[in-house]
Design a protein around this motif. Structure first.
Motif, PDB file in Angstrom:
ATOM      1  N   MET A 111       0.829  -1.201   0.000  1.00  0.00           N
ATOM      2  CA  MET A 111       0.000   0.000   0.000  1.00  0.00           C
ATOM      3  C   MET A 111       0.869   1.259   0.000  1.00  0.00           C
ATOM      4  O   MET A 111       0.558   2.220  -0.705  1.00  0.00           O
ATOM      5  N   ILE A 112       1.951   1.247   0.766  1.00  0.00           N
ATOM      6  CA  ILE A 112       2.825   2.418   0.823  1.00  0.00           C
ATOM      7  C   ILE A 112       3.507   2.615  -0.523  1.00  0.00           C
ATOM      8  O   ILE A 112       3.574   3.732  -1.046  1.00  0.00           O
ATOM      9  N   ASP A 113       3.993   1.529  -1.121  1.00  0.00           N
ATOM     10  CA  ASP A 113       4.621   1.622  -2.439  1.00  0.00           C
ATOM     11  C   ASP A 113       3.630   2.158  -3.463  1.00  0.00           C
ATOM     12  O   ASP A 113       3.971   3.002  -4.286  1.00  0.00           O
ATOM     13  N   SER A 114       2.401   1.697  -3.392  1.00  0.00           N
ATOM     14  CA  SER A 114       1.366   2.169  -4.310  1.00  0.00           C
ATOM     15  C   SER A 114       1.146   3.674  -4.148  1.00  0.00           C
ATOM     16  O   SER A 114       1.021   4.405  -5.134  1.00  0.00           O
ATOM     17  N   ARG A 115       1.117   4.137  -2.908  1.00  0.00           N
ATOM     18  CA  ARG A 115       0.934   5.576  -2.649  1.00  0.00           C
ATOM     19  C   ARG A 115       2.119   6.375  -3.183  1.00  0.00           C
ATOM     20  O   ARG A 115       1.952   7.427  -3.792  1.00  0.00           O
ATOM     21  N   LEU A 116       3.331   5.871  -2.937  1.00  0.00           N
ATOM     22  CA  LEU A 116       4.521   6.568  -3.434  1.00  0.00           C
ATOM     23  C   LEU A 116       4.485   6.691  -4.950  1.00  0.00           C
ATOM     24  O   LEU A 116       4.756   7.751  -5.514  1.00  0.00           O
TER      25      LEU A 116
ATOM     26  N   VAL B 206      14.865  14.023  11.767  1.00  0.00           N
ATOM     27  CA  VAL B 206      13.742  13.422  11.047  1.00  0.00           C
ATOM     28  C   VAL B 206      12.398  13.738  11.705  1.00  0.00           C
ATOM     29  O   VAL B 206      11.444  14.103  11.018  1.00  0.00           O
ATOM     30  N   VAL B 207      12.317  13.604  13.010  1.00  0.00           N
ATOM     31  CA  VAL B 207      11.023  13.757  13.687  1.00  0.00           C
ATOM     32  C   VAL B 207      10.428  15.158  13.505  1.00  0.00           C
ATOM     33  O   VAL B 207       9.239  15.271  13.199  1.00  0.00           O
ATOM     34  N   PRO B 208      11.194  16.244  13.646  1.00  0.00           N
ATOM     35  CA  PRO B 208      10.571  17.567  13.427  1.00  0.00           C
ATOM     36  C   PRO B 208       9.992  17.732  12.019  1.00  0.00           C
ATOM     37  O   PRO B 208       8.919  18.315  11.853  1.00  0.00           O
ATOM     38  N   THR B 209      10.694  17.211  11.021  1.00  0.00           N
ATOM     39  CA  THR B 209      10.185  17.287   9.651  1.00  0.00           C
ATOM     40  C   THR B 209       8.900  16.487   9.514  1.00  0.00           C
ATOM     41  O   THR B 209       7.936  16.934   8.885  1.00  0.00           O
ATOM     42  N   LEU B 210       8.878  15.301  10.117  1.00  0.00           N
ATOM     43  CA  LEU B 210       7.682  14.452  10.098  1.00  0.00           C
ATOM     44  C   LEU B 210       6.504  15.181  10.746  1.00  0.00           C
ATOM     45  O   LEU B 210       5.417  15.266  10.163  1.00  0.00           O
ATOM     46  N   VAL B 211       6.725  15.732  11.909  1.00  0.00           N
ATOM     47  CA  VAL B 211       5.654  16.423  12.637  1.00  0.00           C
ATOM     48  C   VAL B 211       5.162  17.639  11.846  1.00  0.00           C
ATOM     49  O   VAL B 211       3.958  17.855  11.703  1.00  0.00           O
ATOM     50  N   THR B 212       6.089  18.417  11.303  1.00  0.00           N
ATOM     51  CA  THR B 212       5.709  19.600  10.520  1.00  0.00           C
ATOM     52  C   THR B 212       4.847  19.206   9.322  1.00  0.00           C
ATOM     53  O   THR B 212       3.825  19.842   9.049  1.00  0.00           O
ATOM     54  N   THR B 213       5.252  18.151   8.645  1.00  0.00           N
ATOM     55  CA  THR B 213       4.484  17.716   7.471  1.00  0.00           C
ATOM     56  C   THR B 213       3.112  17.199   7.880  1.00  0.00           C
ATOM     57  O   THR B 213       2.109  17.534   7.238  1.00  0.00           O
TER      58      THR B 213
ATOM     59  N   GLU C  85       9.166   8.301   1.837  1.00  0.00           N
ATOM     60  CA  GLU C  85       9.477   9.408   0.931  1.00  0.00           C
ATOM     61  C   GLU C  85      10.750  10.126   1.382  1.00  0.00           C
ATOM     62  O   GLU C  85      11.575  10.519   0.559  1.00  0.00           O
ATOM     63  N   HIS C  86      10.928  10.275   2.679  1.00  0.00           N
ATOM     64  CA  HIS C  86      12.141  10.905   3.216  1.00  0.00           C
ATOM     65  C   HIS C  86      13.377  10.094   2.823  1.00  0.00           C
ATOM     66  O   HIS C  86      14.393  10.654   2.391  1.00  0.00           O
ATOM     67  N   ILE C  87      13.294   8.794   2.967  1.00  0.00           N
ATOM     68  CA  ILE C  87      14.404   7.913   2.580  1.00  0.00           C
ATOM     69  C   ILE C  87      14.670   8.024   1.085  1.00  0.00           C
ATOM     70  O   ILE C  87      15.823   8.131   0.651  1.00  0.00           O
ATOM     71  N   ASN C  88      13.626   7.996   0.293  1.00  0.00           N
ATOM     72  CA  ASN C  88      13.797   8.101  -1.161  1.00  0.00           C
ATOM     73  C   ASN C  88      14.472   9.418  -1.550  1.00  0.00           C
ATOM     74  O   ASN C  88      15.317   9.441  -2.447  1.00  0.00           O
ATOM     75  N   ARG C  89      14.099  10.506  -0.884  1.00  0.00           N
ATOM     76  CA  ARG C  89      14.729  11.796  -1.183  1.00  0.00           C
ATOM     77  C   ARG C  89      16.185  11.817  -0.735  1.00  0.00           C
ATOM     78  O   ARG C  89      17.044  12.331  -1.437  1.00  0.00           O
ATOM     79  N   MET C  90      16.464  11.240   0.438  1.00  0.00           N
ATOM     80  CA  MET C  90      17.848  11.187   0.934  1.00  0.00           C
ATOM     81  C   MET C  90      18.765  10.429  -0.022  1.00  0.00           C
ATOM     82  O   MET C  90      19.912  10.811  -0.212  1.00  0.00           O
ATOM     83  N   THR C  91      18.239   9.345  -0.575  1.00  0.00           N
ATOM     84  CA  THR C  91      19.055   8.491  -1.441  1.00  0.00           C
ATOM     85  C   THR C  91      18.977   8.902  -2.899  1.00  0.00           C
ATOM     86  O   THR C  91      19.677   8.328  -3.725  1.00  0.00           O
ATOM     87  N   ASP C  92      18.109   9.851  -3.200  1.00  0.00           N
ATOM     88  CA  ASP C  92      17.876  10.286  -4.579  1.00  0.00           C
ATOM     89  C   ASP C  92      17.476   9.101  -5.461  1.00  0.00           C
ATOM     90  O   ASP C  92      17.901   8.985  -6.610  1.00  0.00           O
TER      91      ASP C  92
ATOM     92  N   PRO D  30      13.822   6.952  -6.180  1.00  0.00           N
ATOM     93  CA  PRO D  30      12.388   6.870  -5.875  1.00  0.00           C
ATOM     94  C   PRO D  30      11.900   5.485  -5.459  1.00  0.00           C
ATOM     95  O   PRO D  30      10.762   5.350  -5.018  1.00  0.00           O
ATOM     96  N   ASN D  31      12.750   4.480  -5.549  1.00  0.00           N
ATOM     97  CA  ASN D  31      12.345   3.121  -5.175  1.00  0.00           C
ATOM     98  C   ASN D  31      13.158   2.548  -4.018  1.00  0.00           C
ATOM     99  O   ASN D  31      13.006   1.384  -3.683  1.00  0.00           O
ATOM    100  N   PHE D  32      14.021   3.354  -3.412  1.00  0.00           N
ATOM    101  CA  PHE D  32      14.923   2.828  -2.391  1.00  0.00           C
ATOM    102  C   PHE D  32      14.165   2.246  -1.197  1.00  0.00           C
ATOM    103  O   PHE D  32      14.480   1.153  -0.730  1.00  0.00           O
ATOM    104  N   ALA D  33      13.184   2.963  -0.672  1.00  0.00           N
ATOM    105  CA  ALA D  33      12.452   2.494   0.516  1.00  0.00           C
ATOM    106  C   ALA D  33      11.732   1.175   0.232  1.00  0.00           C
ATOM    107  O   ALA D  33      11.723   0.280   1.077  1.00  0.00           O
ATOM    108  N   THR D  34      11.166   1.051  -0.950  1.00  0.00           N
ATOM    109  CA  THR D  34      10.490  -0.202  -1.314  1.00  0.00           C
ATOM    110  C   THR D  34      11.505  -1.334  -1.415  1.00  0.00           C
ATOM    111  O   THR D  34      11.265  -2.438  -0.904  1.00  0.00           O
ATOM    112  N   ARG D  35      12.645  -1.062  -2.042  1.00  0.00           N
ATOM    113  CA  ARG D  35      13.684  -2.091  -2.142  1.00  0.00           C
ATOM    114  C   ARG D  35      14.225  -2.484  -0.771  1.00  0.00           C
ATOM    115  O   ARG D  35      14.533  -3.641  -0.530  1.00  0.00           O
TER     116      ARG D  35
END
Length: 166
Positions: A2-7, A70-77, A133-140, A142-147
């Motif tokens: 479900m998360i991969d589908s949303r991404l 990470v947590v402040p960014t998560l909370v802000t979003t 999404e944060h992980i995917n952006r860090m690694t540049d 778009p599929n890193f978190a799913t992998r």
């Protein structure tokens, strides 16, 4: 899944989610019984744990604190998602992320507060999504978190197969 589908839907089309995909996800959720819903909740907590573990290790490699970065960014979003995320659920989501960041199981951490409330289900999914999404952006990538998750599942399956053959 479900998360991969949303991404994928977020990155595929700025016009919004695919209605057919939304229907399929809703159909899947509707078909689950009480145990299936608990399994999905546990799965989301496991994703949060694995994502926070990866983020903790990545930040520690640069002498940074994952909770600080990470947590402040998560909370802000989450706070900006006023239609989907009730403000009263944000402390629970940030507490769960912090628990995972220090190596505690989000599922076990959550159990001390009782059953999940309906108002927490979307924020839980959003938390897992935002961490991915944060992980995917860090690694540049778009599929890193799913992998990351599929590789972990593959390793577990291989370990189970090896244990069975012994």
């Amino acid at each position: 899944m479900m998360i991969d589908s949303r991404l994928r839907s977020v990155h595929a089309d700025a016009a919004g989610p695919d209605p057919e995909q939304e229907r399929l996800v809703q159909q899947l959720i509707s078909s689950l019984g009480p145990q299936g819903v608990d399994d999905v909740l546990d799965g989301a907590c496991t994703l949060i744990f694995m994502y926070m573990k990866w983020l903790r290790e990545a930040h520690e490699a640069h002498d940074k604190d994952v909770i600080e970065y990470v947590v402040p960014t998560l909370v802000t979003t989450l706070r900006q998602m006023t239609i989907s995320i009730p403000p009263e659920t944000i402390p629970t989501m940030s507490g769960m992320a912090i628990a995972a960041a220090i190596g505690l199981s989000p599922t076990l951490w959550r159990q001390q507060y009782g059953d999940w409330k309906r108002t927490e289900l979307t924020p839980l999914q959003a938390t897992a999504f935002l961490l991915a999404e944060h992980i995917n952006r860090m690694t540049d990538d778009p599929n890193f978190a799913t992998r990351l998750i599929t590789d972990a599942l593959t390793q577990m399956e291989e370990a189970d197969t090896a244990a069975e053959t012994e």
